[in-house]
Design a protein around this motif. Structure first.
Motif, PDB file in Angstrom:
ATOM      1  N   GLN A  99     -23.960  37.444  24.307  1.00  0.00           N
ATOM      2  CA  GLN A  99     -24.934  37.139  25.353  1.00  0.00           C
ATOM      3  C   GLN A  99     -24.801  35.739  25.941  1.00  0.00           C
ATOM      4  O   GLN A  99     -24.924  35.566  27.168  1.00  0.00           O
ATOM      5  N   PRO A 100     -24.544  34.691  25.129  1.00  0.00           N
ATOM      6  CA  PRO A 100     -24.429  33.352  25.720  1.00  0.00           C
ATOM      7  C   PRO A 100     -23.351  33.246  26.797  1.00  0.00           C
ATOM      8  O   PRO A 100     -23.458  32.412  27.701  1.00  0.00           O
ATOM      9  N   ALA A 101     -22.317  34.082  26.713  1.00  0.00           N
ATOM     10  CA  ALA A 101     -21.248  34.038  27.714  1.00  0.00           C
ATOM     11  C   ALA A 101     -21.730  34.498  29.083  1.00  0.00           C
ATOM     12  O   ALA A 101     -21.065  34.252  30.100  1.00  0.00           O
ATOM     13  N   PHE A 102     -22.897  35.156  29.135  1.00  0.00           N
ATOM     14  CA  PHE A 102     -23.407  35.682  30.395  1.00  0.00           C
ATOM     15  C   PHE A 102     -24.764  35.097  30.759  1.00  0.00           C
ATOM     16  O   PHE A 102     -25.482  35.649  31.578  1.00  0.00           O
ATOM     17  N   HIS A 103     -25.121  33.976  30.129  1.00  0.00           N
ATOM     18  CA  HIS A 103     -26.328  33.267  30.521  1.00  0.00           C
ATOM     19  C   HIS A 103     -26.154  32.682  31.925  1.00  0.00           C
ATOM     20  O   HIS A 103     -25.033  32.474  32.401  1.00  0.00           O
ATOM     21  N   ARG A 104     -27.266  32.377  32.552  1.00  0.00           N
ATOM     22  CA  ARG A 104     -27.263  31.908  33.944  1.00  0.00           C
ATOM     23  C   ARG A 104     -26.345  30.705  34.150  1.00  0.00           C
ATOM     24  O   ARG A 104     -25.567  30.664  35.106  1.00  0.00           O
ATOM     25  N   GLU A 105     -26.431  29.731  33.232  1.00  0.00           N
ATOM     26  CA  GLU A 105     -25.625  28.524  33.432  1.00  0.00           C
ATOM     27  C   GLU A 105     -24.131  28.806  33.327  1.00  0.00           C
ATOM     28  O   GLU A 105     -23.316  28.161  33.991  1.00  0.00           O
ATOM     29  N   ARG A 106     -23.750  29.779  32.477  1.00  0.00           N
ATOM     30  CA  ARG A 106     -22.332  30.153  32.388  1.00  0.00           C
ATOM     31  C   ARG A 106     -21.885  30.850  33.673  1.00  0.00           C
ATOM     32  O   ARG A 106     -20.802  30.571  34.191  1.00  0.00           O
ATOM     33  N   THR A 148     -11.875  33.857  33.859  1.00  0.00           N
ATOM     34  CA  THR A 148     -13.092  33.485  33.132  1.00  0.00           C
ATOM     35  C   THR A 148     -12.973  33.831  31.654  1.00  0.00           C
ATOM     36  O   THR A 148     -13.656  33.232  30.818  1.00  0.00           O
ATOM     37  N   LEU A 149     -12.098  34.784  31.328  1.00  0.00           N
ATOM     38  CA  LEU A 149     -11.837  35.098  29.916  1.00  0.00           C
ATOM     39  C   LEU A 149     -10.870  34.095  29.315  1.00  0.00           C
ATOM     40  O   LEU A 149     -11.083  33.577  28.222  1.00  0.00           O
ATOM     41  N   PHE A 150      -9.756  33.849  30.027  1.00  0.00           N
ATOM     42  CA  PHE A 150      -8.680  33.003  29.515  1.00  0.00           C
ATOM     43  C   PHE A 150      -8.413  31.883  30.508  1.00  0.00           C
ATOM     44  O   PHE A 150      -7.960  32.143  31.618  1.00  0.00           O
ATOM     45  N   SER A 151      -8.617  30.667  30.122  1.00  0.00           N
ATOM     46  CA  SER A 151      -8.390  29.559  31.051  1.00  0.00           C
ATOM     47  C   SER A 151      -7.060  28.850  30.805  1.00  0.00           C
ATOM     48  O   SER A 151      -6.698  27.952  31.550  1.00  0.00           O
ATOM     49  N   THR A 152      -6.315  29.235  29.782  1.00  0.00           N
ATOM     50  CA  THR A 152      -5.072  28.541  29.446  1.00  0.00           C
ATOM     51  C   THR A 152      -3.880  29.162  30.175  1.00  0.00           C
ATOM     52  O   THR A 152      -3.980  30.244  30.754  1.00  0.00           O
ATOM     53  N   GLU A 153      -2.728  28.503  30.112  1.00  0.00           N
ATOM     54  CA  GLU A 153      -1.537  29.004  30.784  1.00  0.00           C
ATOM     55  C   GLU A 153      -1.089  30.340  30.207  1.00  0.00           C
ATOM     56  O   GLU A 153      -0.738  31.262  30.942  1.00  0.00           O
ATOM     57  N   GLY A 220     -14.084  26.417  27.561  1.00  0.00           N
ATOM     58  CA  GLY A 220     -15.161  26.808  28.461  1.00  0.00           C
ATOM     59  C   GLY A 220     -15.048  28.223  28.964  1.00  0.00           C
ATOM     60  O   GLY A 220     -15.769  28.620  29.881  1.00  0.00           O
ATOM     61  N   ASP A 221     -14.150  29.017  28.387  1.00  0.00           N
ATOM     62  CA  ASP A 221     -13.995  30.408  28.795  1.00  0.00           C
ATOM     63  C   ASP A 221     -14.645  31.333  27.775  1.00  0.00           C
ATOM     64  O   ASP A 221     -15.127  30.902  26.733  1.00  0.00           O
ATOM     65  N   VAL A 222     -14.664  32.634  28.092  1.00  0.00           N
ATOM     66  CA  VAL A 222     -15.313  33.603  27.204  1.00  0.00           C
ATOM     67  C   VAL A 222     -14.568  33.718  25.886  1.00  0.00           C
ATOM     68  O   VAL A 222     -15.176  33.847  24.825  1.00  0.00           O
ATOM     69  N   GLN A 380     -27.543  48.513  28.378  1.00  0.00           N
ATOM     70  CA  GLN A 380     -27.283  48.069  29.742  1.00  0.00           C
ATOM     71  C   GLN A 380     -26.109  47.107  29.750  1.00  0.00           C
ATOM     72  O   GLN A 380     -25.965  46.264  28.861  1.00  0.00           O
ATOM     73  N   CYS A 381     -25.275  47.230  30.772  1.00  0.00           N
ATOM     74  CA  CYS A 381     -24.079  46.394  30.871  1.00  0.00           C
ATOM     75  C   CYS A 381     -24.440  44.926  30.778  1.00  0.00           C
ATOM     76  O   CYS A 381     -25.260  44.428  31.562  1.00  0.00           O
ATOM     77  N   LEU A 382     -23.835  44.227  29.830  1.00  0.00           N
ATOM     78  CA  LEU A 382     -24.119  42.819  29.627  1.00  0.00           C
ATOM     79  C   LEU A 382     -23.653  41.974  30.809  1.00  0.00           C
ATOM     80  O   LEU A 382     -24.177  40.891  31.066  1.00  0.00           O
ATOM     81  N   GLY A 383     -22.687  42.481  31.550  1.00  0.00           N
ATOM     82  CA  GLY A 383     -22.129  41.729  32.667  1.00  0.00           C
ATOM     83  C   GLY A 383     -22.703  42.108  34.020  1.00  0.00           C
ATOM     84  O   GLY A 383     -22.067  41.844  35.048  1.00  0.00           O
ATOM     85  N   ASN A 384     -23.901  42.709  34.059  1.00  0.00           N
ATOM     86  CA  ASN A 384     -24.437  43.160  35.349  1.00  0.00           C
ATOM     87  C   ASN A 384     -24.668  42.007  36.324  1.00  0.00           C
ATOM     88  O   ASN A 384     -24.345  42.107  37.504  1.00  0.00           O
ATOM     89  N   THR A 385     -25.209  40.891  35.838  1.00  0.00           N
ATOM     90  CA  THR A 385     -25.437  39.745  36.723  1.00  0.00           C
ATOM     91  C   THR A 385     -24.114  39.108  37.146  1.00  0.00           C
ATOM     92  O   THR A 385     -23.954  38.677  38.288  1.00  0.00           O
ATOM     93  N   PHE A 386     -23.166  39.053  36.229  1.00  0.00           N
ATOM     94  CA  PHE A 386     -21.812  38.574  36.546  1.00  0.00           C
ATOM     95  C   PHE A 386     -21.237  39.405  37.688  1.00  0.00           C
ATOM     96  O   PHE A 386     -20.720  38.855  38.679  1.00  0.00           O
ATOM     97  N   ALA A 387     -21.310  40.736  37.570  1.00  0.00           N
ATOM     98  CA  ALA A 387     -20.726  41.619  38.577  1.00  0.00           C
ATOM     99  C   ALA A 387     -21.424  41.466  39.925  1.00  0.00           C
ATOM    100  O   ALA A 387     -20.768  41.384  40.970  1.00  0.00           O
ATOM    101  N   HIS A 388     -22.758  41.428  39.916  1.00  0.00           N
ATOM    102  CA  HIS A 388     -23.497  41.277  41.175  1.00  0.00           C
ATOM    103  C   HIS A 388     -23.126  39.962  41.855  1.00  0.00           C
ATOM    104  O   HIS A 388     -22.876  39.927  43.073  1.00  0.00           O
ATOM    105  N   THR A 389     -23.065  38.887  41.078  1.00  0.00           N
ATOM    106  CA  THR A 389     -22.710  37.583  41.632  1.00  0.00           C
ATOM    107  C   THR A 389     -21.306  37.610  42.221  1.00  0.00           C
ATOM    108  O   THR A 389     -21.057  37.096  43.322  1.00  0.00           O
TER     109      THR A 389
END
Length: 431
Positions: A99-106, A148-153, A220-222, A380-389
């Motif tokens: 859940q923290p990965a999908f909080h508003r600030e993230r 957003t999952l992987f930020s490295t090369e 800072g990624d998921v 309910q999909c944990l990423g619903n707000t992510f997807a809408h945004t």
């Protein structure tokens, strides 16, 4: 009372031929036969729920009496026990960890990645060229979820492999879900493609996890968040693959169809452009604009209504009363967002694309369970707000710069959802 049996049942095969040949046309009409209708998928008896009230009971009010159903069993050997497929206390534990990965600030921090990726894609287009929009939106969705999952090369290399393989996994997986178990063991081209795609994705994701273990830095990624939460490599792999699978398909389809509908309807396009000009002016879209782009959000809502996932399945853990139907333990239950979203009792003129229907009063008057693009309850999909945004930001970024005009009528390839198939659109600069 006995549960009515759906029409078009074949000997031995049951309703599987009707499901595979008619898809949503068949299931959208099942409400005419009752609130609960029996379907036979080969030897498997299933109960298709057609009413919003009973859908809400399955997903929310009686949700603890259900677990994932047979369709998800077919995916588990390949997708593991990620959030999409796990059950019980383990599912709740994983959900709390993620859940923290999908909080508003993230999500606010992810929004800049979404805008940058959409702007980069749009910058590659040339005036007057014809784009295959579903390919562009698939590429964009993979890029956004991947970054957003992987930020490295090494994570970027993983994104390239995901872009290559993920849609084979999704589409062939749905065919497996509707077919008898022996079919997946046959040496068919689709089976070979599915197995090879799964093997490639697993190898590259495990390489990313191994590299992170050697580094142990929070990027800072998921992925960093999952590993810092104490998940094992296998658990992390299962959750990453779940996020890739669930987070790409719905968004890519929605983006492609939203752009097509805007380009096909001059009045909708005009209203969208007017809002973007008034809210944004010459500057790029930001996370703070998402709630201000009211009509853009209505387009997104209508797209999620018009082009949702076809169906999901649940299995009863105990005897369950659904309306007048008594279901035994172990019964398979089917819910169809597509059928619910195209029921004219709740959505007048359901085949018309009407963003303006999504007024606050209309939304308040919808019965619970009538609009379920992301499911409901603790599933309910944990990423619903992510997807809408993501959809709002992408639609705003592209429509601010380009007008996209269809060069031919839409073609649909129906698998787990109505996929656009060869959605050709001409790119014309707005300015």
């Amino acid at each position: 009372m006995p549960v009515p049996v759906a029409p078009r049942r074949w000997p031995l095969l049951g309703h599987t031929p009707a499901m595979l040949t008619q898809r949503a046309k068949f299931t959208d009409a099942l409400h005419e036969h009752g609130d609960v209708v029996r379907l036979d998928l080969g030897p498997l008896h299933a109960y298709f729920v057609t009413s919003p009230a009973l859908t809400h009971e399955v997903l929310v009010s009686q949700g603890s009496k259900f677990r994932k159903g047979a369709m998800f069993d077919k995916f588990q050997p390949y997708l593991g026990t990620g959030l999409l497929l796990s059950n019980g206390e383990f599912h709740l534990r994983q959900r709390r960890l993620m859940q923290p990965a999908f909080h508003r600030e993230r999500i606010e921090s992810y929004a800049s990645t979404m805008a940058r990726a959409a702007s980069s894609l749009a910058a590659r287009w040339q005036p007057g060229e014809t784009r295959t929009i579903e390919n562009d939106m698939q590429e964009l969705a993979v890029t956004i979820v991947g970054e957003t999952l992987f930020s490295t090369e090494i994570g970027h290399r993983a994104v390239e492999e995901v872009r290559r393989s993920i849609f084979t996994v999704i589409q062939q997986g749905m065919i497996r879900a509707l077919s008898p178990s022996f079919v997946e063991k046959l040496p068919l081209p689709g089976n070979r493609e599915f197995d090879a795609a799964i093997a490639r994705m697993k190898a590259v994701v495990l390489q990313v996890i191994e590299a992170w273990r050697a580094d142990s830095t929070d990027h800072g990624d998921v992925l960093s968040m999952l590993l810092l939460a104490g998940m094992t490599d296998e658990q992390t792999y299962d959750e990453v693959l779940t996020l890739l699978t669930a987070g790409i398909e719905t968004t890519a389809i929605a983006l492609a169809w939203a752009l097509y509908e805007v380009g096909s309807n001059p009045e909708i396009e005009h209203r969208l452009h007017t809002e973007l000009d008034q809210v944004l002016g010459p500057r790029p879209v930001t996370y703070a604009d998402v709630d201000k782009l009211v009509y853009t959000g209505q387009i997104v809502q209508e797209t999620l209504r018009h082009y949702p996932i076809w169906f999901v399945m649940r299995r009863t853990l105990t005897e369950v009363q659904l309306g007048e139907a008594t279901l035994p333990p172990g019964a398979e239950v089917i819910i169809s967002p597509h059928a619910l979203h195209h029921d004219e009792r709740y959505f007048p003129s359901p085949q018309r694309f009407q963003p303006e229907r999504w007024t606050p009063s209309f939304l308040a008057g919808l019965p619970r369970g009538a609009f379920v693009p992301f499911g409901g309850g603790n599933r309910q999909c944990l990423g619903n707000t992510f997807a809408h945004t993501e959809i709002v930001i992408t639609l705003a970024t592209i429509a601010k710069q380009w007008r996209l005009t269809p060069t031919r009528p839409a073609r649909v390839k129906f698998t787990s959802a109505p996929y656009p198939n060869g959605l050709l659109m001409k790119a014309v600069p707005r300015n």
